[in-house]
Design a protein around this motif. Structure first.
Motif, PDB file in Angstrom:
ATOM      1  N   UNK A 498       0.838  -1.190   0.000  1.00  0.00           N
ATOM      2  CA  UNK A 498       0.000   0.000   0.000  1.00  0.00           C
ATOM      3  C   UNK A 498       0.881   1.251   0.000  1.00  0.00           C
ATOM      4  N   UNK A 499       0.490   2.243  -0.769  1.00  0.00           N
ATOM      5  CA  UNK A 499       1.266   3.486  -0.860  1.00  0.00           C
ATOM      6  C   UNK A 499       0.762   4.496   0.164  1.00  0.00           C
ATOM      7  N   UNK A 521       5.930  11.090   7.167  1.00  0.00           N
ATOM      8  CA  UNK A 521       6.690  11.450   8.372  1.00  0.00           C
ATOM      9  C   UNK A 521       6.429  10.453   9.497  1.00  0.00           C
ATOM     10  N   UNK A 522       5.164  10.092   9.695  1.00  0.00           N
ATOM     11  CA  UNK A 522       4.843   9.111  10.730  1.00  0.00           C
ATOM     12  C   UNK A 522       5.460   7.752  10.402  1.00  0.00           C
ATOM     13  N   UNK A 523       5.463   7.389   9.131  1.00  0.00           N
ATOM     14  CA  UNK A 523       6.058   6.109   8.728  1.00  0.00           C
ATOM     15  C   UNK A 523       7.563   6.096   8.974  1.00  0.00           C
ATOM     16  N   UNK A 524       8.222   7.199   8.702  1.00  0.00           N
ATOM     17  CA  UNK A 524       9.666   7.288   8.969  1.00  0.00           C
ATOM     18  C   UNK A 524       9.955   7.241  10.466  1.00  0.00           C
ATOM     19  N   UNK A 525       9.098   7.855  11.265  1.00  0.00           N
ATOM     20  CA  UNK A 525       9.304   7.810  12.711  1.00  0.00           C
ATOM     21  C   UNK A 525       9.183   6.396  13.253  1.00  0.00           C
ATOM     22  N   UNK A 526       8.333   5.562  12.640  1.00  0.00           N
ATOM     23  CA  UNK A 526       8.205   4.171  13.047  1.00  0.00           C
ATOM     24  C   UNK A 526       9.204   3.260  12.338  1.00  0.00           C
ATOM     25  N   UNK A 530       9.474   2.612   2.589  1.00  0.00           N
ATOM     26  CA  UNK A 530       8.439   2.958   1.637  1.00  0.00           C
ATOM     27  C   UNK A 530       7.861   1.740   0.934  1.00  0.00           C
ATOM     28  N   UNK A 531       6.839   1.971   0.118  1.00  0.00           N
ATOM     29  CA  UNK A 531       6.158   0.859  -0.555  1.00  0.00           C
ATOM     30  C   UNK A 531       7.076   0.154  -1.537  1.00  0.00           C
ATOM     31  N   UNK A 532       7.987   0.900  -2.175  1.00  0.00           N
ATOM     32  CA  UNK A 532       8.889   0.269  -3.138  1.00  0.00           C
ATOM     33  C   UNK A 532       9.877  -0.656  -2.439  1.00  0.00           C
ATOM     34  N   UNK A 533      10.373  -0.254  -1.278  1.00  0.00           N
ATOM     35  CA  UNK A 533      11.303  -1.119  -0.534  1.00  0.00           C
ATOM     36  C   UNK A 533      10.591  -2.308   0.101  1.00  0.00           C
TER      37      UNK A 533
END
Length: 538
Positions: A498-499, A521-526, A530-533
């Motif tokens: 999911x993107x 930003x919230x995803x980076x904090x956790x 990303x979706x591609x990785x």
């Protein structure tokens, strides 16, 4: 020009030593406070520790008094809680938010911890049982003294026992990265000059095994040449773990491929020339660029994942720090009445192991004796003031922590009952306004303080989260939003992740409006890629 003496009246805020000590105590952990108490016991002769025997005697006298008054059918005034009950170093709650007056009172004699007295009584009984037990009955003579007993007609046999500890278990700690590399270096047959340079290289490694210093900087340390430093660095990189001494990920992985004999493999070319594309997982573009099919690239990527880009971390990992909660929050009454602001929860402090303090009676008697000199009386009075200030500051610290925790429970009862999904947004200023204290005081209290709650051991600062308004006008904690984003990513299809834009659309359906940049930003904090990785290979 003339010199004159003038007087002026002004108001200034001066921090007295007592006030400074009180402020410093608020931000101390339990261990730091215990160290301070031990230091004061050594420096101040007026202070003395309450012996455990006296605590047990006081408890026994209290129980006998209750029995003499005919209260044998009623429960004793003892709180059998975990850790310890409230005392001069702590306060307990009776479920209605009122603190026990006896536990919050400060006296020169000090208050004994209730549960500590109970544990002291049990320990004395166990000591008595051990004293009456014959110690020789517990000795296995055949095992302990087999070398000194006559074997008779049997010969002495030594056999390996599986339960016997190995010599590796006798080590007090695991070897560090530098010790592990130095041991291998001294085992290699290299010349002394090169060994000295290699030791300098090992001393400049970080916890990941990276060498941050340049060859010129290392050469300047011992007056060596740059060629000699590079030769020593190549020696260190081929020690176990392979790759320590490299300056970046590319060099570290290439050295590991070389030691495996895979220098001519496609993986070496991908690491040396196309490492950024590999990190971004752009396999279709990379396939067109180098003329290799995607299936072959996937095989090489799986092989590269077996390499370690941070070879020094297994040897540099720190041991976990055990957290001892200072505050215990328990719910004793599941059906609390509506007038109970705490909802049936009680607060008490755990036994931190610090000594119980009191002022020595012998020094108090010396003040009233006529033969005591003026210098001695002044010294005792000065130490007496310091001791009283210390006891008051300890009690003030406990009362302040109690008030802050009590206010937190009033606001976060649903979180304590149901879980993190029901945590409410709360700021430090909300607690400060509730208890009538300054914002900095609350910040000092919640910093590095842990509480044992029905939801686990939690740092007090974790109760404070920011929030945002949803479509229904309710304030939602950002921690709940992060949990929703994490749950969506965990439930996604690994082949079609999911993107961030899709996460935004799903949250809008739940009444939460966020921008794509905020979701990222919230995803980076956790620490979620990303979706591609996250896309799994087909």
């Amino acid at each position: 020009m003339s010199v004159k003496l003038t007087t002026s009246l002004s108001q200034r805020l001066v921090l007295t030593p007592q006030l400074r000590q009180r402020i410093e105590m608020l931000q101390m952990t339990t261990l730091e406070l215990s160290d301070l108490i031990q230091q004061q016991l050594l420096e101040n002769p007026v202070l003395e520790e309450v012996p455990t025997q006296e605590e047990t005697q006081e408890l026994a006298e209290k129980i006998l008094d209750q029995l003499a008054n005919g209260d044998s059918g009623s429960s004793f005034d003892i709180t059998p809680a975990e850790g310890s009950a409230a005392d001069v170093n702590g306060a307990s709650s009776n479920g209605t938010g009122e603190t026990d007056a006896e536990s919050l009172s400060l006296s020169a004699e000090g208050e004994a911890a209730t549960m500590e007295a109970v544990s002291g009584e049990v320990s004395e009984e166990s000591v008595t049982d051990e004293a009456t037990r014959d110690s020789f009955e517990e000795i296995d003579f055949g095992r302990e003294f087999q070398d000194y007993l006559d074997p008779g007609y049997k010969t002495q046999e030594f056999e390996y026992k599986e339960d016997a500890p190995t010599f590796e278990q006798f080590l007090t700690r695991a070897p560090s990265l530098s010790e592990h590399l130095e041991w291998q270096l001294h085992m290699n047959p290299i010349r002394d000059e090169l060994c000295d340079v290699a030791l300098c290289v090992i001393g400049n490694l970080d916890h990941d095994g990276r060498l941050n210093a340049t060859n010129e900087e290392i050469a300047a340390m011992g007056g060596w040449s740059d060629e000699l430093v590079e030769e020593a660095r190549q020696v260190v990189m081929r020690l176990d773990p392979v790759g320590c001494g490299a300056r970046d990920v590319r060099e570290c992985l290439l050295v590991q491929l070389e030691t495996r004999g895979e220098s001519e493999r496609l993986a070496a070319r991908l690491i040396g020339e196309h490492l950024p594309e590999l990190q971004q997982h752009k396999l279709p573009n990379l396939s067109k660029l180098i003329g290799v099919d995607v299936e072959t690239l996937l095989e090489e990527v799986q092989f590269i994942r077996t390499l370690d880009p941070y070879p020094g971390r297994p040897y540099s990992s720190e041991e976990p720090v055990l957290i001892a909660p200072e505050i215990y929050i328990e719910k004793l009454d599941d059906e609390a009445d509506e007038t109970d602001e705490l909802g049936g929860y009680v607060i008490y402090f755990g036994d931190d192991g610090s000594p119980r303090l009191r002022i020595s009676q012998s020094y108090q008697q010396m003040l009233s004796q006529q033969q005591t000199t003026k210098e001695t009386r002044d010294f005792i009075r000065d130490k007496m003031r310091s001791a009283v200030d210390l006891l008051r500051n300890i009690e003030h610290r406990r009362q302040t922590i109690y008030k802050v925790v009590e206010s937190i429970i009033k606001r976060q009862k649903e979180f304590l009952d149901k879980g993190v999904q029901y945590i409410k947004p709360m700021m430090l200023k909300d607690i400060a306004e509730d208890i009538g204290m300054h914002l900095s005081t609350v910040s000092r209290v919640v910093n590095r303080k842990y509480a044992h709650t029905p939801q686990g051991v939690i740092e007090l600062r974790r109760f404070f989260t920011e929030g945002m308004m949803n479509e229904e006008g309710e304030e939602v904690s950002t921690r709940i939003i992060k949990l929703q984003i994490k749950k969506l990513i965990e439930e996604e299809d690994s082949h079609n992740p999911i993107t961030d834009d899709q996460v935004v659309k799903i949250l809008i359906k739940d009444g939460i409006k966020l921008s794509r940049r905020t979701v990222a930003k919230y995803r980076d904090q956790m620490r979620i890629p990303g979706s591609r990785e996250r896309r799994a290979p087909v």
